[in-house]
Design a protein around this motif. Structure first.
Motif, short mmCIF file in Angstrom:
data_model
loop_
_atom_site.label_atom_id
_atom_site.label_comp_id
_atom_site.label_asym_id
_atom_site.label_seq_id
_atom_site.Cartn_x
_atom_site.Cartn_y
_atom_site.Cartn_z
N ASP A 53 -27.86 -7.32 7.08
CA ASP A 53 -26.83 -8.12 6.51
C ASP A 53 -27.17 -8.77 4.95
OD1 ASP A 53 -24.24 -8.77 6.66
OD2 ASP A 53 -24.68 -10.90 7.02
N THR A 54 -28.09 -9.20 4.83
CA THR A 54 -28.62 -9.57 3.46
C THR A 54 -28.78 -8.41 2.52
OG1 THR A 54 -29.71 -11.33 4.66
CG2 THR A 54 -30.15 -11.12 2.33
N TYR A 55 -29.40 -7.44 3.20
CA TYR A 55 -29.59 -6.26 2.16
C TYR A 55 -28.32 -5.64 1.80
CZ TYR A 55 -31.26 -1.29 1.31
OH TYR A 55 -31.47 -0.51 0.30
N CYS A 56 -27.08 -5.49 2.63
CA CYS A 56 -25.90 -5.12 2.20
C CYS A 56 -25.35 -5.93 1.47
CB CYS A 56 -25.10 -5.02 3.79
SG CYS A 56 -25.57 -3.93 4.95
N CYS A 57 -25.46 -7.40 1.29
CA CYS A 57 -24.91 -8.11 0.41
C CYS A 57 -25.58 -7.95 -1.01
CB CYS A 57 -25.04 -9.75 0.63
SG CYS A 57 -24.20 -10.05 1.98
N LEU A 58 -26.97 -7.50 -0.89
CA LEU A 58 -27.56 -7.22 -2.10
C LEU A 58 -27.43 -5.92 -2.80
CD1 LEU A 58 -30.86 -9.22 -1.65
CD2 LEU A 58 -28.80 -9.93 -2.92
N CYS A 59 -26.99 -5.09 -1.80
CA CYS A 59 -27.11 -3.58 -2.31
C CYS A 59 -26.13 -3.08 -3.14
CB CYS A 59 -27.10 -2.61 -1.10
SG CYS A 59 -27.58 -1.06 -1.40
N THR A 60 -26.35 -2.52 -4.22
CA THR A 60 -24.95 -2.04 -5.21
C THR A 60 -24.65 -0.49 -4.70
OG1 THR A 60 -26.81 -1.38 -6.79
CG2 THR A 60 -25.63 -3.50 -7.02
N ASN A 61 -25.73 0.19 -3.98
CA ASN A 61 -25.55 1.61 -3.59
C ASN A 61 -26.09 1.87 -2.34
OD1 ASN A 61 -24.72 4.35 -3.93
ND2 ASN A 61 -26.45 4.96 -5.00
N MET A 62 -25.47 1.87 -1.30
CA MET A 62 -25.76 1.91 -0.02
C MET A 62 -26.33 3.51 0.19
SD MET A 62 -26.48 0.39 2.75
CE MET A 62 -25.70 -1.26 2.48
N LEU A 63 -27.63 3.54 0.74
CA LEU A 63 -28.00 4.81 0.80
C LEU A 63 -27.96 5.22 2.38
CD1 LEU A 63 -31.71 4.37 -0.59
CD2 LEU A 63 -29.75 5.56 -1.71
N SER A 64 -27.67 6.62 2.48
CA SER A 64 -27.53 7.27 4.00
C SER A 64 -28.56 6.93 4.97
CB SER A 64 -27.22 8.57 3.98
OG SER A 64 -28.42 9.34 3.42
N GLU A 65 -29.91 6.75 4.64
CA GLU A 65 -31.20 6.51 5.05
C GLU A 65 -30.75 4.95 5.85
OE1 GLU A 65 -35.93 5.98 4.75
OE2 GLU A 65 -34.53 6.45 3.19
N VAL A 66 -30.37 3.93 4.97
CA VAL A 66 -30.27 2.63 5.37
C VAL A 66 -29.23 2.48 6.35
CG1 VAL A 66 -29.79 0.44 4.47
CG2 VAL A 66 -31.23 2.07 3.34
N LEU A 67 -28.12 3.29 6.10
CA LEU A 67 -26.87 3.32 7.00
C LEU A 67 -27.55 3.94 8.55
CD1 LEU A 67 -23.79 4.67 4.97
CD2 LEU A 67 -24.12 2.29 5.97
#
Length: 1132
Positions: free
Chosen positions: A616-630
């Motif tokens: 959730d914290t990663y999602c708040c900081l991320c400016t471009n969500m990678l498909s691998e992270v999803l």
């Protein structure tokens, strides 16, 4: 230089140094001058730098650096230290050399300003053109200073260099990798620059060296490469000069030396000398073998004693002294107030980092190098001050965490030997090696009291360096600490998290605006907020939270960014924290998965909660969500769904699970504290609450799977990861089945509690709808991935739900006026449809035999229940008797069709009993029809045949199981009653005798049933006797005594009646016809049996067992006497 050739450092090269330092070391036994060098170990490589004590101490008086070393030097080595000034002769010789080189390069003799010595050094290494048309000595040799700067450049007329070769930037770490680019240029270079004209990989004997050289090389025409030297004609060449010239040519692979002799600057002559002839020059004789021995001994001495990576060692020999001492300056510096005062600390730490980084990025590197990388990084972190260098420390800790592959199969931990093997390429920072000594103890750690006790090691006499293999001890050095073998998954993940935490601390410490953040103590647990289920709205509340979650996932695609700490997107803090948070989420996921496999579901939920909070914290900081992270998030939610399901199925251990869930380590608290600096971490709170309500847990599990499925739909991940998509859909189908069964069981419970004759409640109907909806969605999930077996199971459960609906409707109404209702028929027919769909889904029994047999049994049961209810509660108000009988017959025959009595399985006895019961009911129905039917003789005959057929099949099947003697006895008695009914319609004595004979034959066949009953009575008696308690009437659950007594009374009366009728008929026949011997014997036997039966029935005190014994005895007599001879003739 080491920065530029990272590939060579720590692995392939033994020494990296300036050629001047190499020459100084090799001339130690021949020279009285002082030697002062700084030595650093990086892996198996030693870095040698000149440590100009005079210059350092002059600078220390202005900057304050090295004051501790100055004090140490004055205290132990030279108490009256003073700066030594260079003589006029030194500056005169330097000026002459500068002018000589200048005119050698600019051979046309044009009047040009004479450059300074420093400028001349630079000009000598630059690529310049030769304007001389016919110089009497070779023109300047042109060579690029770095191969990588001009790959197309080549030497003019140069020949292949065999023993050594010039290298450029040999595969320094790729810039596109994120590990190296975490540094900015300022911190990366630290102001260091490679100023050598050429960098050479030189192999001297078995020693591999990377050497920097500034020696001017000239070449052209007949002389492809020569070195040029200026000598005073009045001064002979000594050994030191000869070694100097020879080593320079050898290092640079120059085949010839041109000597220019002068007197007071006036050239006298030139002389060409081959490199291999230099050791044999007059007054300059020396042995090349001795030089090689010196090189090997010095290298062995340094490698044996400079064992700690990152430490700065000082190799020192005073002027005129024969003793060489080695000090550990890092240890000495740590004893001072500021242990970071060592100016070498930062460059060495950066180099350690870069070498480790380079090793990590080589895809072809074996994991056996991980031990080396780990040692390099640990030493790098140990050298640096956390407050001054947070960026490097954070990056190093991240790389340390990356060494542990969290997603590798568990087998690799024990089977992959490289992880367990030590590497001989680096040395432990924790274990000091005892320095080697030969038999004579030529060097030691100052065992002599007069020796300097601060020195790590001492060479007592420089002459010993010339002795071959005097200090050869390389192979006795213990290798570096091996890569830690983590046999336990939790241990491996905990190591990763410890590095992640250190990295997060470094990042957080570098972020400003600390005062703007709410104060939180990492040692204080964060309170867990629990909400009442009623206020949350249970599953309904989940719908809202899921909608919010999906909105958030949609916004991530647009690149929204929100950080509470004020980090700037794109800064090193932002990039590093993203990587560290993602690593922590992976580690927690692996921990959760491991806890799940150990059935520690409370612990597993705690870990997956931390993983989702990290994400959730990663999602708040991320400016471009990678498909691998999803994809990771989809996996996390899938595992969370699994855990919630297992918690729902293991409600009996809820207290233990709750305790595990609430426990938190200090490390976890600190990581969570760092996460809370950026986000509230509540994005997935709906998925990770430990509820006490079973329905809520199942709903949460379902929502987790649905969320995982939605994520796979977002970026079309399902096509890229079909296996993950199939797994999610399977789990969705499974959880919907679980929820459907849960609602179905609740409906059944309500039904059982409902008062008879009341109508179906609204609550029941709502539960049916919920259950049906779940089953329908689950079936759709399984059908979408062609999972026929699971789809069949859910269709089977839907059929069961329809039967529960039918049973609910059967209880509505007056029991005395009870009839099979249309609603029951509707729901039973729906159940049949779902069971047939399940069979069609499977196709054949081979698809899944167990499921196929189960569906067949349920289908048979449905038909049987429907037929039984129609038979027992005939809907005569709506249908005619004949129609009802037809429907019952059809349903019973369909039930028989799906009841396989021949299939050997655990269900075979049940199938046999079911089939026997069906035949018995059909026979009874046809028997009843025959009694009540008048008129149509053809139909009566058909019913008689069918009744007889089904009775005989029922009797045959009831003989197979050993636990149905009463049923067998009842069937046989009904067959006798059927025979008696037939006898009433017969007029001739012969026909009646045949029917009687058949009935008595049936009586004889009941012997098997009585034997089974007798056996159970004996077992019951023996059991009660062993327990010394009187036998109770219902002590044997398999034997109903009341029913046995009732059937026994009927059997005795019918046997008595049949025998009496047989005696009467045989007697009347005897009077009318002539005597028949066979009939006489039969009459006599029947009279005896009848007489015994009357006496037995008259005895009211006889026990049940005694009565059965008498009957078995009489049936034996009847069978032997032929009372049943020709039996069954009238029944055929």
């Amino acid at each position: 230089m080491a920065y530029d050739f990272i590939d060579s450092v720590g692995n392939d090269v033994d020494v990296v140094s300036d050629s001047e330092n190499i020459k100084k070391l090799l001339k130690i036994p021949y020279s009285k001058s002082h030697v002062s060098m700084a030595v650093h170990r990086i892996g198996r490589t030693l870095l040698l730098d000149e440590l100009d004590i005079q210059e350092l101490f002059m600078r220390s008086s202005q900057t304050g650096d090295w004051t501790w070393l100055k004090e140490f030097y004055q205290r132990l080595i030279d108490q009256k230290w003073q700066r030594k000034k260079k003589s006029k002769e030194h500056w005169y010789q330097k000026a002459i050399l500068s002018k000589f080189l200048y005119y050698s390069i600019n051979g046309d003799g044009a009047a040009q300003p004479v450059p300074s010595a420093a400028e001349q050094q630079e000009s000598s290494s630059a690529d310049q053109t030769n304007d001389s048309d016919g110089a009497s000595w070779p023109a300047p040799f042109e060579m690029p200073s770095s191969v990588s700067e001009d790959p197309s450049a080549s030497s003019q007329g140069g020949e292949p260099l065999e023993p050594s070769y010039i290298v450029g930037h040999v595969a320094s770490a790729p810039k596109e990798q994120n590990l190296t680019t975490l540094f900015n240029d300022g911190e990366n270079s630290q102001g260091l620059k490679n100023d050598f004209a050429r960098n050479i990989l030189w192999t001297f004997e078995d020693i591999h060296m990377l050497v920097g050289s500034n020696m001017p090389i000239f070449g052209g025409g007949r002389y492809p490469a020569v070195s040029l030297r200026l000598r005073d004609n009045n001064k002979p060449i000594n050994v030191l000069t000869g070694i100097d010239y020879w080593l320079d040519n050898l290092i640079c692979n120059v085949p010839e030396l041109v000597m220019c002799f002068h007197v007071n600057g006036i050239v006298q002559k030139y002389e060409m000398i081959k490199t291999e002839e230099i050791p044999n020059l007059e007054n300059s004789n020396f042995s090349t073998k001795v030089i090689k021995d010196i090189a090997q001994n010095i290298l062995s001495f340094l490698k044996s004693n400079c064992t700690k990576e990152g430490h700065t060692y000082w190799l020192f020999k005073a002027s005129g002294s024969d003793i060489v001492k080695l000090y550990d300056l890092t240890t000495l510096c740590e004893e001072t107030e500021d242990k970071y005062q060592n100016p070498f600390t930062m460059p060495v730490a950066i180099l350690l980092y870069k070498v480790a980084c380079n090793m990590m990025m080589k895809k072809n590197q074996n994991k056996k190098h991980y031990g080396t990388v780990r040692t390099l990084l640990l030493n790098c972190v140990k050298l640096l001050d956390k407050s001054r260098h947070p960026q490097i420390i954070a990056s190093a800790n991240y790389m340390l965490s990356e060494l542990f592959q969290l997603d590798e199969p568990k087998k690799e931990e024990s089977s992959e030997s490289p992880l367990n093997e030590n590497s001989d390429e680096s040395y432990s920072e924790e274990e000091e090696e005892m320095p080697d000594s030969d038999e004579n103890g030529s060097y030691s750690t100052c065992s002599d009291p007069s020796d300097d006790n601060k020195a790590v090691a001492i060479i007592k006499s420089v002459g010993e360096l010339s002795v071959p293999e005097k200090y050869k001890s390389i192979h006795q050095i213990r290798p570096s600490c091996a890569f830690p073998v983590c046999h336990d998954t939790e241990e491996r993940c905990r190591l990763v998290l410890s590095y992640v935490l250190e990295g997060l601390k470094s990042v957080d410490s570098s972020i400003k605006k600390e005062s703007d953040l709410p104060a939180a103590d990492p040692n204080t647990p964060i309170p867990l907020k629990y909400e009442d289920e009623s206020t949350r709205g249970g599953p309904e509340g989940l719908e809202k939270q899921m909608a919010l979650f999906l909105d958030k996932m949609g916004s991530l695609q647009k690149g929204n960014y929100s950080s509470q700490s004020g980090m700037i997107p794109g800064s090193w803090q932002h990039k590093m924290k993203l990587q560290l948070i993602l690593k922590s989420s992976k580690a927690y996921y692996v921990l959760s998965d491991a806890a799940m496999s150990l059935q520690k579901y409370g612990r597993a939920l705690r870990y997956i909660k931390l993983a989702l909070q990290s994400h959730d914290t990663y999602c708040c900081l991320c400016t471009n969500m990678l498909s691998e992270v999803l994809l990771f998030l989809s996996q996390y939610l899938t595992l969370c769904g699994d855990i919630q399901l297992m918690l729902a199925q293991n409600a009996n251990n809820r207290a233990a699970h709750l305790e595990e869930f609430n426990y938190q380590t200090k490390e976890d608290q600190e990581i969570l504290h760092s996460l809370h600096r950026e986000s509230s971490c509540q994005g997935f709170a709906w998925a990770t609450d430990l509820s006490t309500d079973l329905e809520s847990q199942l709903s949460v599990s379902c929502k987790c799977y649905e969320a995982a499925n939605e994520i796979l739909q977002f970026s079309d991940l399902k096509s890229q990861n079909p296996e993950q998509y199939i797994q999610v859909l399977k789990r969705m189908g499974n959880i919907r089945n679980e929820i459907g069964v849960f609602y179905m069981n609740q409906a059944a419970a309500l039904q059982s509690e409902r008062v008879v004759s009341k109508t179906v409640s609204t609550a029941e109907q709502q539960l049916w709808k919920k259950s049906f909806s779940c089953f329908e969605k689950g079936i759709h999930n399984f059908e979408s991935i062609d999972d026929a077996t699971n789809a069949a199971l859910l269709l089977c459960n839907t059929g069961r739900l329809m039967r529960i609906c039918a049973q609910a409707h059967c209880g509505a109404g007056d029991e005395f006026k009870r009839e099979f209702s249309p609603e029951e028929g509707l729901y039973y027919n729906k159940a049949v449809d779902y069971y047939l769909k399940a069979l069609r889904s499977l196709g054949t029994r081979d698809t899944h035999p167990a499921v196929w047999d189960s569906v067949n049994w349920e289908l048979s049961t449905t038909y049987f229940t429907m037929a039984t209810l129609q038979q027992d509660y005939a809907p005569l108000s709506r249908k005619a008797q004949e129609q009802i009988e037809k429907e019952v017959s059809e349903a019973m025959m369909k039930s028989l069709k799906y009841c396989d009595v021949d299939l050997v399985s655990a269900r075979q006895p049940l199938c046999q009993y079911r089939a026997a019961t069906i035949h018995h009911r059909l026979a009874s129905m046809y028997h009843s029809c025959l009694r009540n039917q008048v008129g149509d003789e053809h139909l009566r005959k058909q019913h008689r045949l069918l009744a007889d057929l089904h009775y005989s099949k029922a009797a045959k099947l009831f003989q197979l199981p050993r636990d149905a003697p009463c049923e067998l006895l009842r069937v046989q008695l009904e067959r006798v009653a059927f025979a008696e009914f037939q006898m009433t319609s017969q007029n001739s004595n012969i026909g009646k005798l045949k029917t009687l004979s058949g009935a008595l034959d049936i009586m004889v066949r009941t012997k098997h049933a009585f034997q089974l009953i007798r056996k159970e009575l004996v077992e019951e008696f023996d059991q009660s006797k062993s327990e010394e308690t009187p036998p109770a009437a219902d002590s044997s659950p398999s034997l109903n005594r009341e029913e046995v007594i009732k059937l026994l009374g009927i059997f005795e009366s019918r046997l008595s009646f049949l025998l009496l009728q047989s005696i009467k008929l045989l007697s009347s026949t005897k009077k009318k016809t002539s005597s028949n011997l066979e009939e006489d014997v039969l009459l006599k036997t029947n009279k005896q049996i009848y007489s015994q039966l009357l006496r037995a029935t008259a005895n009211k005190n006889a026990s049940l067992r005694e009565r059965i014994d008498v009957l078995v005895h009489l049936l034996d007599q009847l069978a032997r006497g032929g009372g049943g001879g020709g039996g069954g003739g009238a029944l055929q």
